[in-house]
Design a protein around this motif. Sequence first.
Motif, PDB file in Angstrom:
ATOM      1  N   ALA A 140      -3.197 -12.631   3.661  1.00 33.72           N
ATOM      2  CA  ALA A 140      -3.715 -11.881   4.813  1.00 33.72           C
ATOM      3  C   ALA A 140      -2.890 -10.623   5.059  1.00 33.72           C
ATOM      4  O   ALA A 140      -3.438  -9.559   5.370  1.00 33.72           O
ATOM      5  CB  ALA A 140      -3.723 -12.769   6.054  1.00 33.72           C
ATOM      6  N   ALA A 141      -1.571 -10.720   4.896  1.00 35.20           N
ATOM      7  CA  ALA A 141      -0.707  -9.548   5.086  1.00 35.20           C
ATOM      8  C   ALA A 141      -0.985  -8.484   4.030  1.00 35.20           C
ATOM      9  O   ALA A 141      -1.008  -7.284   4.339  1.00 35.20           O
ATOM     10  CB  ALA A 141       0.764  -9.971   5.051  1.00 35.20           C
ATOM     11  N   LEU A 142      -1.223  -8.901   2.797  1.00 35.72           N
ATOM     12  CA  LEU A 142      -1.549  -7.944   1.744  1.00 35.72           C
ATOM     13  C   LEU A 142      -2.887  -7.259   2.023  1.00 35.72           C
ATOM     14  O   LEU A 142      -3.004  -6.034   1.885  1.00 35.72           O
ATOM     15  CB  LEU A 142      -1.589  -8.639   0.383  1.00 35.72           C
ATOM     16  CG  LEU A 142      -0.235  -9.051  -0.194  1.00 35.72           C
ATOM     17  CD1 LEU A 142      -0.412 -10.042  -1.326  1.00 35.72           C
ATOM     18  CD2 LEU A 142       0.547  -7.825  -0.651  1.00 35.72           C
ATOM     19  N   LEU A 143      -3.894  -8.029   2.423  1.00 35.77           N
ATOM     20  CA  LEU A 143      -5.191  -7.432   2.758  1.00 35.77           C
ATOM     21  C   LEU A 143      -5.068  -6.465   3.926  1.00 35.77           C
ATOM     22  O   LEU A 143      -5.713  -5.415   3.945  1.00 35.77           O
ATOM     23  CB  LEU A 143      -6.219  -8.511   3.085  1.00 35.77           C
ATOM     24  CG  LEU A 143      -6.854  -9.217   1.914  1.00 35.77           C
ATOM     25  CD1 LEU A 143      -7.823 -10.287   2.404  1.00 35.77           C
ATOM     26  CD2 LEU A 143      -7.572  -8.235   1.003  1.00 35.77           C
ATOM     27  N   ASP A 144      -4.235  -6.809   4.905  1.00 38.15           N
ATOM     28  CA  ASP A 144      -4.026  -5.922   6.045  1.00 38.15           C
ATOM     29  C   ASP A 144      -3.413  -4.593   5.591  1.00 38.15           C
ATOM     30  O   ASP A 144      -3.817  -3.527   6.071  1.00 38.15           O
ATOM     31  CB  ASP A 144      -3.138  -6.604   7.080  1.00 38.15           C
ATOM     32  CG  ASP A 144      -3.018  -5.788   8.347  1.00 38.15           C
ATOM     33  OD1 ASP A 144      -4.062  -5.473   8.961  1.00 38.15           O
ATOM     34  OD2 ASP A 144      -1.867  -5.452   8.724  1.00 38.15           O
ATOM     35  N   ALA A 145      -2.471  -4.647   4.664  1.00 35.98           N
ATOM     36  CA  ALA A 145      -1.860  -3.408   4.152  1.00 35.98           C
ATOM     37  C   ALA A 145      -2.893  -2.546   3.443  1.00 35.98           C
ATOM     38  O   ALA A 145      -2.930  -1.320   3.625  1.00 35.98           O
ATOM     39  CB  ALA A 145      -0.704  -3.736   3.208  1.00 35.98           C
ATOM     40  N   VAL A 146      -3.753  -3.168   2.652  1.00 37.23           N
ATOM     41  CA  VAL A 146      -4.805  -2.428   1.950  1.00 37.23           C
ATOM     42  C   VAL A 146      -5.774  -1.816   2.950  1.00 37.23           C
ATOM     43  O   VAL A 146      -6.163  -0.647   2.829  1.00 37.23           O
ATOM     44  CB  VAL A 146      -5.538  -3.349   0.946  1.00 37.23           C
ATOM     45  CG1 VAL A 146      -6.840  -2.734   0.480  1.00 37.23           C
ATOM     46  CG2 VAL A 146      -4.643  -3.636  -0.235  1.00 37.23           C
ATOM     47  N   GLU A 147      -6.174  -2.590   3.935  1.00 41.50           N
ATOM     48  CA  GLU A 147      -7.115  -2.074   4.935  1.00 41.50           C
ATOM     49  C   GLU A 147      -6.505  -0.912   5.713  1.00 41.50           C
ATOM     50  O   GLU A 147      -7.177   0.099   5.965  1.00 41.50           O
ATOM     51  CB  GLU A 147      -7.536  -3.189   5.883  1.00 41.50           C
ATOM     52  CG  GLU A 147      -8.597  -2.742   6.866  1.00 41.50           C
ATOM     53  CD  GLU A 147      -9.153  -3.874   7.704  1.00 41.50           C
ATOM     54  OE1 GLU A 147      -9.595  -3.579   8.829  1.00 41.50           O
ATOM     55  OE2 GLU A 147      -9.170  -5.034   7.248  1.00 41.50           O
TER      56      GLU A 147
END
Length: 150
Positions: A89-96
């Motif tokens: 979830a943290a990685l997806l948040d960084a991408v978003e």
Amino acid sequence: MSLRVVPGTPEAARPLLQASHALMQSLFPAEANHYLSLDALRAPGIHFFLAQSEPNAPVGCVALAHYPGYGEVKSMFVAETARGTGIGAALLDAVETRARDLGLPLLRLETGSKLHAAHRLYDRAGFRPCPPFGAYTDGPYNPFFEKHLA
């Protein structure tokens, strides 16, 4: 676990990427594997992120490929020992966040049909099934997802 997501290089994530590629090769036929090589992950328009735990050991990675009108989530992988800890979830948040900073209205991704935990993560993050995009074609091994950012 202390965690931070930072811009990084594919070289720093080499063991993670190798593990990801090996997993994909064990689960799917070669024509269904669309992962990027380390060279491709260094190309212009690719934004690469590392999830690091103390003491700065990479435990996850993801890339954002910037295309006209959308961004594609690529090379998302979390070390088996770190799964279930919120790193995905943290990685997806960084991408978003990066995609929004770039003014991209849409995120898309292609994943493997047997990666059910990843599908649940994408669903929780607001991604919804979509048809193939870009150069991808429809097939039994590769579902597609997208998330509107606007």
